[in-house]
Design an enzyme around this catalytic site. Structure first.
Site, short mmCIF file in Angstrom:
data_model
loop_
_atom_site.label_atom_id
_atom_site.label_comp_id
_atom_site.label_asym_id
_atom_site.label_seq_id
_atom_site.Cartn_x
_atom_site.Cartn_y
_atom_site.Cartn_z
N ASN A 156 0.84 -1.20 0.00
CA ASN A 156 0.00 0.00 0.00
C ASN A 156 0.88 1.26 0.00
OD1 ASN A 156 0.60 -0.91 2.66
ND2 ASN A 156 -1.05 0.28 3.55
N CYS B 211 -4.00 0.71 -2.72
CA CYS B 211 -3.91 -0.52 -1.92
C CYS B 211 -2.85 -1.46 -2.49
CB CYS B 211 -5.24 -1.25 -1.92
SG CYS B 211 -6.57 -0.39 -1.09
N GLU C 12 -3.08 -4.59 -3.32
CA GLU C 12 -3.55 -5.42 -4.43
C GLU C 12 -3.40 -4.67 -5.75
OE1 GLU C 12 -4.99 -4.70 -1.58
OE2 GLU C 12 -6.74 -5.94 -1.23
N CYS D 41 -10.66 -4.38 -0.50
CA CYS D 41 -11.72 -3.36 -0.52
C CYS D 41 -12.49 -3.47 -1.83
CB CYS D 41 -11.12 -1.96 -0.35
SG CYS D 41 -10.30 -1.33 -1.84
N CYS E 262 -10.54 -2.68 -5.05
CA CYS E 262 -9.59 -3.75 -5.42
C CYS E 262 -10.33 -4.96 -5.97
CB CYS E 262 -8.73 -4.13 -4.23
SG CYS E 262 -7.53 -2.85 -3.83
N1 THU Z 1 -5.34 -1.50 2.32
C1 THU Z 1 -4.78 -2.31 1.37
O1 THU Z 1 -3.64 -2.09 0.93
N2 THU Z 1 -5.50 -3.36 0.92
C2 THU Z 1 -6.73 -3.71 1.38
O2 THU Z 1 -7.32 -4.67 0.90
C3 THU Z 1 -7.37 -2.94 2.44
C4 THU Z 1 -6.67 -1.69 2.83
C5 THU Z 1 -4.56 -0.38 2.83
C6 THU Z 1 -5.00 0.98 2.38
C7 THU Z 1 -4.48 1.86 3.49
O3 THU Z 1 -3.13 2.22 3.21
C8 THU Z 1 -4.47 0.98 4.72
O4 THU Z 1 -4.62 -0.35 4.25
C9 THU Z 1 -5.56 1.30 5.72
O5 THU Z 1 -6.79 1.32 5.11
#
Ligand code: THU
Length: 141
Positions: A49, A60, A62, A93, A96
């Protein structure tokens, strides 16, 4: 069999996941996430992320991994792993899920891993049924 169940692949996937998680840029949430993609021909790509002071610009893990895969000329996700560094699982999320769907088919697996390396396995279509796709859109003109 999942790639992570193969001893050689397992090492590679965990190493890439750990490295990506260490590199996560998350000064705001302090929540490090990593994702690893395995393609049809067993190429492996990782992502973390990447947050921003303008919070909504955050990418994110993914989607970072997908961008790496596309940049390398690959377009099909056989498996996508999501690493959490707590005993809880991280689930993709909505944005994603839609992005994963673009490069998936019904056999694509989404594997959630917690810090104890316990797994939860889903298909991409279980996570996003009735995906929006231009060719199959059922919206009436
Ligand atoms: N995040 C991800 O990288 N992937 C996910 O599936 C859920 C959330 C990250 C985004 C942000 O930097 C942190 O998690 C908190 O939401």
């Amino acid at each position: 069999m999942l790639a992570i169940e193969d001893p050689i692949f397992s090492k590679k996937i965990f190493q890439l996941g750990k490295d990506a998680q260490n590199n996560a840029y998350c000064p705001y949430s302090k929540f490090k996430v990593a994702s690893v993609i395995v393609t049809k021909d067993n190429q492996v790509f990782s992502g973390c992320n990447v947050e921003n002071a303008s919070y909504s610009l955050t990418i994110c893990a993914e989607r970072s991994a997908i961008v790496q895969m596309i940049t390398a000329g690959q377009t099909y996700i056989k498996e996508i792993y999501l690493f959490s560094n707590s005993s809880k699982f991280i689930s993709p999320c909505g944005a994603c899920r839609q992005m994963i769907a673009e490069f998936s088919d019904p056999s694509t697996k989404v594997i959630l891993l917690n810090q104890e390396s316990h797994m939860q396995v889903f298909t991409a279509s279980e996570l996003l049924p009735l995906t929006f796709e231009l060719e199959t859109s059922n919206t009436q003109a």
